[in-house]
Design an enzyme around this catalytic site. Structure first.
Site, PDB file in Angstrom:
ATOM      1  N   LYS A 204      85.521 -63.848 -31.570  1.00 25.31           N
ATOM      2  CA  LYS A 204      86.375 -62.712 -30.860  1.00 25.31           C
ATOM      3  C   LYS A 204      87.574 -63.514 -30.014  1.00 25.31           C
ATOM      4  CE  LYS A 204      84.597 -58.225 -32.012  1.00 25.31           C
ATOM      5  NZ  LYS A 204      84.148 -57.028 -31.835  1.00 25.31           N
ATOM      6  N   ARG A 238      76.228 -58.474 -34.858  1.00 27.12           N
ATOM      7  CA  ARG A 238      77.321 -58.482 -35.950  1.00 27.12           C
ATOM      8  C   ARG A 238      78.110 -60.011 -35.922  1.00 27.12           C
ATOM      9  NH1 ARG A 238      82.647 -57.301 -36.498  1.00 27.12           N
ATOM     10  NH2 ARG A 238      83.236 -56.301 -38.716  1.00 27.12           N
TER      11      ARG A 238
HETATM   12  C1  8Y4 Z   1      88.234 -62.833 -34.976  1.00 26.79           C
HETATM   13  C2  8Y4 Z   1      87.054 -62.223 -35.835  1.00 26.79           C
HETATM   14  C3  8Y4 Z   1      88.736 -62.138 -34.077  1.00 26.79           C
HETATM   15  C4  8Y4 Z   1      86.778 -60.972 -35.671  1.00 26.79           C
HETATM   16  C5  8Y4 Z   1      88.408 -61.019 -33.983  1.00 26.79           C
HETATM   17  C6  8Y4 Z   1      87.501 -60.148 -34.834  1.00 26.79           C
HETATM   18  C7  8Y4 Z   1      82.810 -54.753 -34.168  1.00 26.79           C
HETATM   19  C8  8Y4 Z   1      82.568 -53.762 -35.146  1.00 26.79           C
HETATM   20  C9  8Y4 Z   1      84.462 -55.026 -35.596  1.00 26.79           C
HETATM   21  C10 8Y4 Z   1      82.035 -54.565 -33.008  1.00 26.79           C
HETATM   22  C11 8Y4 Z   1      80.885 -53.037 -34.329  1.00 26.79           C
HETATM   23  C12 8Y4 Z   1      86.344 -58.203 -35.110  1.00 26.79           C
HETATM   24  C13 8Y4 Z   1      83.876 -53.281 -37.353  1.00 26.79           C
HETATM   25  C14 8Y4 Z   1      86.713 -56.570 -34.913  1.00 26.79           C
HETATM   26  N1  8Y4 Z   1      83.968 -55.486 -34.419  1.00 26.79           N
HETATM   27  N2  8Y4 Z   1      81.872 -52.995 -35.411  1.00 26.79           N
HETATM   28  N3  8Y4 Z   1      83.834 -53.993 -36.131  1.00 26.79           N
HETATM   29  N4  8Y4 Z   1      80.768 -53.492 -33.288  1.00 26.79           N
HETATM   30  N5  8Y4 Z   1      79.822 -51.956 -34.290  1.00 26.79           N
HETATM   31  N6  8Y4 Z   1      87.106 -58.907 -34.819  1.00 26.79           N
HETATM   32  O1  8Y4 Z   1      81.994 -55.223 -32.192  1.00 26.79           O
HETATM   33  O2  8Y4 Z   1      85.406 -58.599 -35.756  1.00 26.79           O
HETATM   34  S1  8Y4 Z   1      86.091 -55.559 -36.226  1.00 26.79           S
END
Ligand code: 8Y4
Length: 260
Positions: A204, A238
């Site tokens: 993130k 996750r």
């Molecule tokens: C790089 C990679 C930058 C990924 C941003 C991201 C969560 C989630 C997401 C979480 C739960 C993400 C669907 C966002 N984050 N579900 N989902 N908890 N339960 N961003 O933190 O991965 S998507």
């Protein structure tokens, strides 16, 4: 929990089969690496991402859910806020509903209850398009704990017993770096709600801002935060990089076996 990327389908049927096979291969690798759950989502929550129609979401997610269950026998988590996707995915054998809106969309409480599946309730301030513009809290930990307690109560009132719920503070969803770090530092407070904690920190943008690394160079940061979360009581992580995270957790577990 391994994150499965389901990229938007091309229009040709050929493309659809190739994408389905690519998803199956990626998922099998994550299972081989030690993932217990595969999280599949068809809505981008990135700021500025176009909203996805129910039809688009179904077209993207359901064939992958079906293949993962039938071909791999995987425990599939469906990342959705849409009532119809919840019902359809459950019918195809999904094992968990992962809702970043904590069942606040119309019909979602009733749909999730009808599936009988466990549900992860996540905190988000605002909506994906605008949530990072000006996140504000009086006390971020108190507010997120209170929100999750209220959504647990709403779920129970709708017929989803507490023992079917998982909770997630929602790192990066309407939070500054300071908010995210405060939530991580105080993660044990969420354990007081009495339900397993799921956390997503993998790759993130907070990692990017603190380390200066682009998204493809955030492995060390992701593992570090995963281990910190596990130390503070997270039950499910996750993650994108399953093998490396499982190694880190094996070392944490080995160390725990030498505590008294
Ligand atoms: C790089 C990679 C930058 C990924 C941003 C991201 C969560 C989630 C997401 C979480 C739960 C993400 C669907 C966002 N984050 N579900 N989902 N908890 N339960 N961003 O933190 O991965 S998507």
């Amino acid at each position: 929990m391994g994150v499965l990327n389901v990229t938007p389908d091309s229009f040709s049927d050929g493309g659809r089969f190739i994408q389905r096979d690519a998803a199956l291969r990626q998922a099998q690798r994550m299972l081989d690496d030690g993932a217990a759950i595969i999280d599949v989502g068809g809505e981008s929550t990135r700021p500025g991402a176009a909203p996805v129609s129910c039809q688009q979401e179904c077209d993207r997610v359901l064939p992958v859910v079906e293949a993962l269950v039938r071909e791999l026998g995987a425990l599939v988590s469906v990342d959705t806020s849409t009532a119809e996707v919840m019902r359809e995915a459950a019918g195809l054998g999904a094992g968990l509903i992962n809702d970043v809106r904590a069942l606040r969309r119309p019909g979602a409480l009733e749909a999730a209850a009808a599936t009988g599946l466990p549900v992860c309730l996540m905190h988000m301030q605002g909506e994906p398009g605008t949530m990072q513009e000006a996140p504000r809290y009086a006390d971020v930990v108190d507010e997120v704990v209170d929100f999750l307690a209220a959504r647990m109560a709403a779920a129970e009132a709708a017929g989803i017993p507490a023992d079917r719920l998982l909770l997630d503070p929602g790192f990066g969803f309407g939070k500054t770096d300071a908010h995210n770090l405060r939530l991580l530092a105080k993660l044990p407070r969420f354990g007081d709600l009495g339900r397993p904690l799921l956390v997503g920190l993998s790759r993130k943008s907070m990692i990017g801002r603190i380390t200066g690394r682009p998204v493809e160079e955030r492995l060390a940061g992701s593992i570090s935060l995963a281990l910190m979360a596990a130390e503070r009581g997270a039950h499910i992580l996750r993650v994108h990089d399953v093998r490396e995270t499982v190694d880190a957790l094996a070392l944490l577990q080995a160390t725990r076996e030498h505590e008294d």
